[in-house]
Design a protein around this motif. Structure first.
Motif, PDB file in Angstrom:
ATOM      1  N   GLY A   1     -12.978  11.387   8.629  1.00  0.00           N
ATOM      2  CA  GLY A   1     -11.438  11.190   8.618  1.00  0.00           C
ATOM      3  C   GLY A   1     -10.997   9.826   9.632  1.00  0.00           C
ATOM      4  O   GLY A   1      -9.764   9.718  10.074  1.00  0.00           O
TER       5      GLY A   1
ATOM      6  N   ALA B   1      -7.765   7.629   8.420  1.00  0.00           N
ATOM      7  CA  ALA B   1      -6.801   8.477   8.924  1.00  0.00           C
ATOM      8  C   ALA B   1      -6.455   8.340  10.401  1.00  0.00           C
ATOM      9  O   ALA B   1      -5.318   7.885  10.805  1.00  0.00           O
ATOM     10  CB  ALA B   1      -6.768   9.939   8.467  1.00  0.00           C
TER      11      ALA B   1
ATOM     12  N   THR C   1      -5.278   4.852  10.939  1.00  0.00           N
ATOM     13  CA  THR C   1      -3.889   4.547  10.425  1.00  0.00           C
ATOM     14  C   THR C   1      -2.815   5.359  11.184  1.00  0.00           C
ATOM     15  O   THR C   1      -1.546   4.764  11.460  1.00  0.00           O
ATOM     16  CB  THR C   1      -4.033   4.934   8.994  1.00  0.00           C
ATOM     17  N   TYR C   2      -3.083   6.409  11.759  1.00  0.00           N
ATOM     18  CA  TYR C   2      -1.992   7.141  12.279  1.00  0.00           C
ATOM     19  C   TYR C   2      -1.916   6.402  13.729  1.00  0.00           C
ATOM     20  O   TYR C   2      -0.609   6.377  14.191  1.00  0.00           O
ATOM     21  CB  TYR C   2      -2.574   8.617  12.833  1.00  0.00           C
TER      22      TYR C   2
ATOM     23  N   GLN D   1      -5.946  15.281  10.102  1.00  0.00           N
ATOM     24  CA  GLN D   1      -5.984  13.900  10.395  1.00  0.00           C
ATOM     25  C   GLN D   1      -5.145  12.941   9.170  1.00  0.00           C
ATOM     26  O   GLN D   1      -4.534  12.057   9.320  1.00  0.00           O
ATOM     27  CB  GLN D   1      -6.995  13.262  10.810  1.00  0.00           C
ATOM     28  N   TYR D   2      -5.502  13.362   8.121  1.00  0.00           N
ATOM     29  CA  TYR D   2      -5.009  12.628   6.732  1.00  0.00           C
ATOM     30  C   TYR D   2      -3.601  13.035   6.668  1.00  0.00           C
ATOM     31  O   TYR D   2      -2.694  12.367   6.115  1.00  0.00           O
ATOM     32  CB  TYR D   2      -5.908  13.004   5.710  1.00  0.00           C
TER      33      TYR D   2
ATOM     34  N   ALA E   1      -1.682  11.013   9.257  1.00  0.00           N
ATOM     35  CA  ALA E   1      -1.603   9.661   8.662  1.00  0.00           C
ATOM     36  C   ALA E   1      -0.623   9.612   7.487  1.00  0.00           C
ATOM     37  O   ALA E   1       0.379   8.326   7.562  1.00  0.00           O
ATOM     38  CB  ALA E   1      -2.851   9.122   8.379  1.00  0.00           C
TER      39      ALA E   1
END
Length: 468
Positions: free
Chosen positions: A150, A153, A156-157, A210-211, A214
Motif C-alpha cells: 500500500g 497509496a 500519494t495521499y 489506503q488506496y 489516495a
C-alpha cells in the motif's frame, strides 16, 4: 491556463486576522484526520488482540517502528512539498504552485513503488535482526510485506493531503480518512471473523483503505478550479522544483528515518522482555499515538502558518505563530495525557483482556504519556524552523538531542538498570533537551530571516525612489 487562487469555503489566509482561531480552525480537522489515520493501525491491533492471540497482536505492533524507519524518509519529502506549497500560496505564485503539484504527485508514485520492493525484500532479515521472538516473527513478516503493497497509496495521499493543508484545507482530508477508516474497520472484522485470516486479513484491509483515501484526494485535486489543479498530462519531474523539495524535505525524511533507529533499538530492548511485554507496549504506544497525532496537528500548523507568512514577507507574524502554537500544543498534550492516565486500564482493556498485558501497558503510560507534551513542544519548535526554510539545522539538532541521546541512554542507564521504567525514561529526557536546543536555533534563524527581508525591502524602496 488560468486558475483562481482561492476556493473560499476550503482555504485559510494565514497571513492576516486573529491567529489562535485560525490555528484552531486548521488544527482541529487535522487532529481528527490524524486520529482516523491511527485507527487504521489501531483497528488492526484491536481486532487481532480480541479475536486471535497476544502473539498476533505483538506481531502487528512489532513492525511499526521498523515500518517507520523505512517509510519516513520518503514521507519526509512531503514536508518539503508542503513548505513550498504554503510559501508559493502566500506569495500568490501560481506558476510555482502548478509545477510543485505535478512534480510532487509523480514523486510520490515513484517513491511508493520503490518502497514496495524495499519492504517486501527486507521484512524478514530486518525483523530477525531486531530479535523478534520465534512465536511472532512469521506473522510479523507476513503483515509487513502486505502493508508495504500500500505504499504508493500512502505516499500519494500524504503528498496530496499536504498540498491541501498548505492552503488551509484540512476538512477534505478529514472526510476522505473518515470514509477510508470506516472501510478499514469493516474489512478488518470481515476478514478476521468471517474468514479467519488473522494478521493477513487486517493488513489487506489497511492496504485497501489506503488506496481509497489516495483516490479521493487525487480526485479532489483533479476536479478543483483553483491554482493547485492536477492534470495527469502535466505530470512531470521538474528538476529545479525537485531539488527544492529535496533540499527541505530530504533532511526531514532522514531525521524521521534515523530518529526511528532509536525507536527500533528501544523496541529490540522491549522484545527481550518477551511477547507479553511486547503486546502491552504495543497497546500503550497505540493509545499514546492518539495524543501524539493531536499534537502533531499543531506542528503542521506551525509549518504552514510560518511558511505562508514567509512567502508574504510578513515578519511581524512569525514569532506570534510559534508562541500561539506552543501554547495550544501544551494544552492539548497535557489535557489528553491526563485523560489517558485516568482511564488507563479501561483503554488498554480495549486492546487486550489479559491482565498481564494491561499491567505492562500501564507501566509505559505512566512514564511516556504523562510527559508527552514535551514531545509536542519539541516538534512545534522544529516545525517553525522548517517553515522559515531551514531544514538541515533542525535535523542535526533532533538527531543529536533525541536519537543520539536515546541510543546513549540505552547503552548506559539501561545497562545499569535493565527495567522498562529506565528504558521508557529515555523519551521525556530526550524531548526536553531537544526542545531547548530547537528554541535556541529558532531565535537565531528568525532574526537572520527578518534581517534578510528588511534588507530586500530596503533595496526595493531605494530602487523605487531612484526610478521616481
Amino acid at each position: 491556463m488560468r486558475f483562481s487562487m482561492r476556493e473560499k469555503t476550503n482555504e485559510i489566509d494565514m497571513t492576516s486576522g486573529p491567529l489562535i482561531p485560525k490555528i484552531l480552525a486548521f488544527s482541529i480537522p487535522l487532529m481528527l484526520s490524524g486520529i482516523l489515520q491511527l485507527l487504521f493501525n489501531a483497528a488492526d491491533i484491536i481486532v487481532v488482540g480480541q479475536f486471535t492471540s497476544a502473539q498476533a497482536m505483538a506481531a502487528v505492533g512489532s513492525t511499526s517502528s521498523l515500518n517507520n524507519l523505512i517509510v519516513n524518509i520518503f514521507v519526509g519529502l512531503s514536508i518539503g512539498s508542503n513548505v513550498l506549497m504554503a510559501r508559493f500560496y502566500g506569495a500568490h505564485n501560481q506558476e510555482g504552485i502548478h509545477t510543485l503539484v505535478h512534480t510532487s504527485i509523480l514523486l510520490s508514485l515513484i517513491a511508493g513503488l520503490f518502497l514496495v520492493v524495499l519492504g517486501v525484500a527486507l521484512a524478514n532479515p530486518l525483523l530477525t535482526l531486531m530479535g523478534t521472538p520465534d512465536d511472532v516473527i512469521d506473522q510479523s513478516v507476513l503483515y509487513m510485506r502486505i502493508v508495504f503493497l500500500g505504499m504508493p497509496a500512502l505516499l500519494t495521499y500524504d503528498f496530496g493531503a499536504g498540498i491541501l493543508r498548505a492552503i488551509g484545507d484540512t476538512k477534505r482530508p478529514l472526510l476522505y480518512l473518515l470514509i477510508s477508516g470506516i472501510i478499514n474497520v469493516c474489512l478488518n472484522l470481515f476478514f478476521v471473523i468471517v474468514f479467519g485470516m488473522g494478521v493477513a486479513g487486517v493488513a489487506i484491509a489497511t492496504v485497501v483503505s489506503q488506496y481509497v483515501s489516495a483516490f479521493l484526494v487525487i480526485r479532489s485535486m483533479m476536479k478543483t478550479s483553483s491554482s493547485y489543479k492536477l492534470r495527469i498530462k502535466d505530470l512531470r519531474m521538474e528538476k529545479d522544483m525537485l531539488l527544492q523539495i529535496l533540499r527541505i524535505g530530504l533532511p526531514a525524511g532522514i531525521q524521521s528515518a534515523l530518529f526511528n533507529i532509536s525507536n527500533v533499538l528501544i523496541q529490540s530492548s522491549i522484545n527481550s522482555f518477551g511477547s507479553i511485554a511486547m503486546a502491552g507496549n504495543t497497546a500503550a504506544s497505540n493509545i499514546e499515538g492518539f495524543v501524539y497525532t493531536s499534537m502533531n496537528a499543531v506542528y503542521q500548523a506551525s509549518i504552514n502558518f510560518t511558511s505562508q507568512n514567509v512567502g508574504a514577507h510578513n515578519t511581524k507574524r512569525i514569532t506570534p505563530v510559534l508562541l500561539s502554537c506552543l501554547m495550544i500544543v501544551s494544552i492539548v498534550g497535557i489535557s489528553l495525557s491526563t485523560i489517558v492516565e485516568f482511564f488507563d486500564s479501561e483503554l488498554l482493556g480495549i486492546y487486550s483482556s489479559d491482565p498481564t498485558v494491561i499491567s505492562y501497558g500501564i507501566s509505559r503510560l505512566h512514564v511516556v504519556c504523562m510527559t508527552y507534551f514535551l514531545c509536542g513542544l519539541m516538534d512545534t519548535a522544529c516545525g517553525s524552523i522548517r517553515g522559515l526554510g531551514y531544514s538541515m539545522a533542525p535535523t542535526i539538532v533532533s538527531l543529536t538531542g533525541a536519537c543520539g541521546l536515546r541510543i546513549l541512554w540505552i547503552c548506559t542507564a539501561f545497562q545499569i538498570d535493565r527495567t522498562l521504567f529506565t528504558l521508557y525514561l529515555s523519551y521525556p529526557v530526550s524531548w526536553l533537551v531537544t526542545f531547548i536546543a530547537h528554541m535556541l536555533c529558532y531565535m537565531k534563524f528568525s532574526r537572520d530571516w527578518k534581517r534578510k527581508i528588511e534588507k530586500l525591502e530596503g533595496k526595493a524602496q531605494a530602487i523605487g525612489a531612484n526610478q521616481a
